[in-house]
Design an enzyme around this catalytic site. Structure first.
Site, PDB file in Angstrom:
ATOM      1  N   SER A  14       0.808  -1.220   0.000  1.00 35.04           N
ATOM      2  CA  SER A  14       0.000   0.000   0.000  1.00 35.04           C
ATOM      3  C   SER A  14       0.840   1.268   0.000  1.00 35.04           C
ATOM      4  O   SER A  14       0.327   2.352  -0.283  1.00 35.04           O
ATOM      5  CB  SER A  14      -0.894   0.020   1.236  1.00 35.04           C
ATOM      6  N   CYS A 103     -14.513  -3.008   0.642  1.00 28.82           N
ATOM      7  CA  CYS A 103     -13.328  -2.899  -0.210  1.00 28.82           C
ATOM      8  C   CYS A 103     -12.471  -4.160  -0.100  1.00 28.82           C
ATOM      9  O   CYS A 103     -11.935  -4.647  -1.100  1.00 28.82           O
ATOM     10  CB  CYS A 103     -12.512  -1.673   0.172  1.00 28.82           C
ATOM     11  N   CYS A 199      -8.955   6.655   2.368  1.00 29.20           N
ATOM     12  CA  CYS A 199      -7.783   7.358   1.827  1.00 29.20           C
ATOM     13  C   CYS A 199      -8.045   8.062   0.515  1.00 29.20           C
ATOM     14  O   CYS A 199      -7.681   9.213   0.343  1.00 29.20           O
ATOM     15  CB  CYS A 199      -6.626   6.375   1.668  1.00 29.20           C
TER      16      CYS A 199
END
Length: 363
Positions: A14, A103, A199
């Site tokens: 990430s 997600c 985010c």
């Protein structure tokens, strides 16, 4: 962590310290995962593009350090077609959804697997979660030693096949240990702050995200005790059950207690800790089990939001059904603040160790 030697591994990087240390933990065991960065930020809206460029730079630097390849997988369309649709449908109906939970199911272990993860035996991530296999060979999702960082609640909607492929290399560490390893190994993101919230929204807050899709729809705000109108809201979807901050009404504090979607009314209660804001008993439906073939016990522990807090309760299967799905009743030993329809109630054993799965609160 389970023994995965000899298996092909895809690791999701990430750009943060957790997934970077996950890489280190695998390489230290002589494993050589292929690294992937999942791109979900909307390219056409620059102000929504939070730190994706920096994320990719960090991920690339970590992969290079260990001599691993890094590929970028664009799941932008899938995210906005699946996770955003789920979020907007829920908030429009007056519910409190969790996009991060979906997600994981639909993108990190879903769309990614469809695009390239299916070529691998294992998908590894930097989640704070653990797994174990019982005597019958069944795989369980388990909590970590760090109750503040534990992310099993974000993984509790995974399908069983996704859990069978999932590995969490930092699952038995706390955050301090992860930071220590990152510093010792001179990882580029050793001191990078943890991401907060959703985010990809970048400079735009959650309410602006909702407004762009649903707009505004003014309605009355009513005191639940007196029936008196105290003001107006701009859309039920901008408010969550248990909310206190940001209401802006005089004579407070006020807490959001209930939404009447049919009549577009927001009900609130006055006081610093009103009893109306708590529930001992609530119902859930659409029970999702992570480990198939497991009997749900009556005595459980559970949580309804991403906090260290978990509670003990009785789980009772009702005879009734909602939309063809079995209803379960949660009888908590202590009152819970802000129980909201649409939230996921995550079910654990009484030791708060093994996670059975999760169900959606509906009343």
């Amino acid at each position: 962590m389970e023994d995965i030697k000899g298996k092909s591994i895809a690791l999701l990087l990430s750009g943060g310290v957790d997934s970077a240390v996950a890489v280190h933990m695998l390489v230290e065991q002589g494993l050589h995962p292929d690294c992937f960065y999942i791109k979900i930020g909307p390219e056409e809206e620059k102000e929504w593009d939070c730190t994706s460029e920096e994320d990719m730079e960090m991920a690339s630097a970590v992969a290079r350090k260990y001599g691993l390849k890094l590929d970028v997988v664009d799941c932008h369309r899938e995210y906005w077609e699946k996770v955003t649709r789920y979020t907007m449908e829920k908030v429009r109906a007056g519910f409190t959804p969790n996009p991060d939970v979906m997600c994981n199911r639909l993108i990190k272990f879903g769309a990614f697997d469809e695009k390239c993860g299916n070529k691998y035996d294992i998908i590894a991530t930097g989640h704070y979660a653990d797994t174990e296999v019982d005597e019958q060979g069944r795989k369980w999702l388990c909590t970590t030693p760090d109750p503040v960082k534990d992310q099993t609640d974000f993984l509790a909607q995974l399908y069983d096949w996704q859990l069978r492929k999932a590995v969490f290399p930092i699952g038995r560490m706390n955050k301090d240990e992860v930071r220590h390893i990152a510093e010792r190994e001179h990882l580029i993101n050793a001191h990078r702050k943890d991401s907060q919230g959703i985010c990809f929204l970048g400079k735009i807050d959650y309410n602006e995200y909702i407004r762009r899709f649903l707009g505004e729809q003014k309605g009355d705000v009513v005191d639940l005790q007196t029936g008196r109108k105290i003001g107006e809201h701009r859309g039920l979807w901008f408010h969550t059950i248990g909310q206190r901050k940001g209401l802006g009404f005089s004579g407070g504090p006020w807490f959001v207690i209930r939404k009447d979607v049919a009549n577009n009314i927001l009900y609130v209660s006055n006081g610093y800790d009103p009893q109306d804001a708590y529930k001992n008993i609530f119902n859930v439906t659409d029970m999702h089990l992570l480990t198939p073939g497991v009997e749900l016990p009556e005595e459980i522990s559970f949580k309804i939001r991403h906090t260290p807090d978990h509670y003990h309760a009785r789980l009772i299967r009702e005879d009734s059904k909602i939309n063809g799905k079995t209803v379960w009743r949660i009888e908590s030993e202590q009152p819970i603040h802000g129980v909201a329809p649409g939230q996921f109630c995550v079910i654990y054993d009484t030791d708060y160790h093994r996670c059975y799965g999760s169900a959606e609160i509906f009343e």
